[in-house]
Design a protein around this motif. Structure first.
Motif, PDB file in Angstrom:
ATOM      1  N   THR A 189       0.966  -1.178   0.066  1.00 26.47           N
ATOM      2  CA  THR A 189      -0.042   0.147   0.006  1.00 26.47           C
ATOM      3  C   THR A 189       0.937   1.325   0.278  1.00 26.47           C
ATOM      4  O   THR A 189       0.584   2.228  -0.599  1.00 26.47           O
ATOM      5  N   GLY A 190       1.972   1.258   0.896  1.00 26.06           N
ATOM      6  CA  GLY A 190       2.812   2.378   0.970  1.00 26.06           C
ATOM      7  C   GLY A 190       3.676   2.811  -0.436  1.00 26.06           C
ATOM      8  O   GLY A 190       3.596   4.047  -0.760  1.00 26.06           O
ATOM      9  N   ILE A 191       3.914   1.854  -1.113  1.00 25.58           N
ATOM     10  CA  ILE A 191       4.632   2.079  -2.637  1.00 25.58           C
ATOM     11  C   ILE A 191       3.490   2.675  -3.440  1.00 25.58           C
ATOM     12  O   ILE A 191       4.078   3.562  -4.250  1.00 25.58           O
ATOM     13  N   LYS A 192       2.151   2.317  -3.533  1.00 27.43           N
ATOM     14  CA  LYS A 192       1.348   2.707  -4.315  1.00 27.43           C
ATOM     15  C   LYS A 192       0.960   4.269  -3.687  1.00 27.43           C
ATOM     16  O   LYS A 192       0.899   5.078  -4.763  1.00 27.43           O
ATOM     17  N   LEU A 208       2.304   4.729 -15.498  1.00 23.39           N
ATOM     18  CA  LEU A 208       1.350   4.567 -14.519  1.00 23.39           C
ATOM     19  C   LEU A 208       0.352   5.551 -14.435  1.00 23.39           C
ATOM     20  O   LEU A 208      -0.572   5.546 -13.729  1.00 23.39           O
ATOM     21  N   ARG A 209       0.348   6.652 -15.249  1.00 28.13           N
ATOM     22  CA  ARG A 209      -0.753   7.677 -15.132  1.00 28.13           C
ATOM     23  C   ARG A 209      -1.829   7.146 -15.698  1.00 28.13           C
ATOM     24  O   ARG A 209      -1.839   6.459 -17.017  1.00 28.13           O
ATOM     25  N   GLY A 210      -2.985   7.590 -15.191  1.00 29.51           N
ATOM     26  CA  GLY A 210      -4.141   6.952 -15.560  1.00 29.51           C
ATOM     27  C   GLY A 210      -4.793   5.684 -15.163  1.00 29.51           C
ATOM     28  O   GLY A 210      -5.768   5.027 -15.223  1.00 29.51           O
ATOM     29  N   ASP A 214      -6.856   2.055  -6.821  1.00 24.20           N
ATOM     30  CA  ASP A 214      -7.422   0.516  -6.533  1.00 24.20           C
ATOM     31  C   ASP A 214      -6.945  -0.423  -7.531  1.00 24.20           C
ATOM     32  O   ASP A 214      -6.872  -1.505  -7.184  1.00 24.20           O
ATOM     33  N   ASP A 215      -6.971   0.004  -8.860  1.00 27.54           N
ATOM     34  CA  ASP A 215      -6.342  -1.098  -9.798  1.00 27.54           C
ATOM     35  C   ASP A 215      -4.703  -1.329  -9.793  1.00 27.54           C
ATOM     36  O   ASP A 215      -4.318  -2.036 -10.279  1.00 27.54           O
ATOM     37  N   LEU A 216      -3.980  -0.130  -9.212  1.00 26.86           N
ATOM     38  CA  LEU A 216      -2.629  -0.341  -9.273  1.00 26.86           C
ATOM     39  C   LEU A 216      -1.790  -1.378  -8.352  1.00 26.86           C
ATOM     40  O   LEU A 216      -2.413  -1.345  -7.256  1.00 26.86           O
ATOM     41  N   LYS A 219       2.856  -5.386  -8.617  1.00 26.69           N
ATOM     42  CA  LYS A 219       3.548  -6.195  -9.859  1.00 26.69           C
ATOM     43  C   LYS A 219       3.632  -4.912 -10.915  1.00 26.69           C
ATOM     44  O   LYS A 219       4.610  -5.080 -11.722  1.00 26.69           O
ATOM     45  N   MET A 220       2.506  -4.360 -11.035  1.00 28.47           N
ATOM     46  CA  MET A 220       2.552  -3.353 -12.021  1.00 28.47           C
ATOM     47  C   MET A 220       3.667  -2.108 -11.877  1.00 28.47           C
ATOM     48  O   MET A 220       4.319  -1.951 -12.983  1.00 28.47           O
ATOM     49  N   ILE A 221       3.953  -1.758 -10.742  1.00 30.25           N
ATOM     50  CA  ILE A 221       4.912  -0.896 -10.441  1.00 30.25           C
ATOM     51  C   ILE A 221       6.398  -1.524 -10.795  1.00 30.25           C
ATOM     52  O   ILE A 221       7.370  -0.950 -11.417  1.00 30.25           O
TER      53      ILE A 221
END
Length: 325
Positions: A189-192, A208-210, A214-216, A219-221
């Motif tokens: 949660t913190g890195i999000k 990562l823009r857009g 909640d969807d981020l 793994k995506m990062i």
């Protein structure tokens, strides 16, 4: 009749459970969603029903010998979960009493990171270590500290809450009710939250823009960072800087041989390990420099917390901790 032990890992998103043989083999495992159960008693009923259903699926005759539970803010002395910020049940909940009442076997609970530390000591990379720390990086940040081969519980059962040491007293709001806790910066949660702060600060393009909060996902990062995304890479650098500096403080308290990182965020590999090690070393007292290893957990699979929780039971059966007066 085969004697088996049940290991349970209560997480902020899911509760994993497994049935383990006396030799440490996970015979059956599954999970139920944690957040769907706002009523604590409903959660216990569903969990124990799921355990019994799993037992029915095993071949032969099997009997539960005991249950080990790892949970956020699990109190080994009182058998309770107390004021866990990432769980749906507020206040103090008598988990051991309720599970014991239904399953009619001995039950032990401890902090979820303590269970992970026990699993690391028995089955993982700390098998020959007496002094080490396990940091769990999931929805929040947990920690289990082992000194002289023993888990550190503290006077009241709540030692090793490193997720709630303060980074900035005027910083991010935490589920515990305070501001600036470590887990608000270093966790999934913190890195999000860091990504969204950086997206506001950076003018450069970022894939990562857009993406909604909640969807981020972590793994995506991670995948974006591997592709060179400036915001994703900066988020890991910032996260490692904060984690490393606080681990340097922790080293001064316990002088561990190693610190193991466990959980989803640690799977980013060098993205998190390199800045963490660099900033820890930069902040260590000279007497500690170059001596403390930061290592990935060797139990990076879904069975690890189950094994860790179940491994607590053998000690519980021989010597049950008692509350200090």
């Amino acid at each position: 009749m085969n004697a088996v032990i049940v290991g349970i890992d209560i997480g902020g998103t899911n509760t994993k459970y497994g049935i383990v043989s006396d030799s440490g083999e996970v015979l059956y495992q599954n999970k139920i969603p944690t957040q769907e159960h706002s009523d604590f008693n409903d959660f216990v009923i569903r969990l124990t029903d799921a355990i019994n259903n799993g037992l029915d699926q095993l071949p032969g005759e099997n009997q539960i010998l005991a249950v080990g539970i790892g949970a956020p803010n699990g109190n080994v002395y009182r058998g309770t979960i107390e004021h866990a910020p990432n769980l749906p049940w507020k206040g103090i909940v008598p988990l051991v009493e309720r599970v014991k009442e239904i399953l009619q076997v001995p039950v032990m609970i401890t902090n979820d990171a303590n269970a992970a530390a026990m699993g690391e000591m028995i089955y993982g990379g700390a098998q020959n270590m007496n002094d080490f720390i396990v940091i769990t990086l999931g929805t929040g940040l947990g920690s289990g500290i082992v000194c002289n081969g023993e888990l550190v519980y503290g006077y009241d059962g709540f030692a090793a809450e490193l997720g709630h040491v303060t980074i900035n007293p005027n910083g991010r709001h935490c589920g515990c009710g305070r501001k600036g806790c470590l887990e608000t910066y270093v966790s999934a949660t913190g890195i999000k939250r860091t990504v969204y702060k950086l997206l506001a600060d950076f003018m450069e393009n970022s894939e990562l823009r857009g993406i909604s909060f909640d969807d981020l996902s972590t793994k995506m990062i991670t995948e974006s960072a591997h592709r060179g995304d400036i915001v994703a890479k900066a988020a890991y650098e910032y996260t490692g800087k904060i984690l490393g500096s606080k681990l340097a403080d922790t080293v001064a308290h316990t002088n561990p041989e190693a610190i193991f990182l466990f959980g989803g965020l640690s799977l980013a590999g060098d993205l998190i390990f390199e800045p963490t090690i660099r900033h820890m070393e930069a902040n260590l007292m000279p007497i500690y420099k170059g001596k403390v290893k930061i290592l990935p957990s060797q139990l990076q699979n879904q069975s690890a917390p189950i094994l860790g929780a179940s491994s607590l039971v053998s000690k519980y059966l021989t010597k049950k901790p008692s509350i200090k007066a």
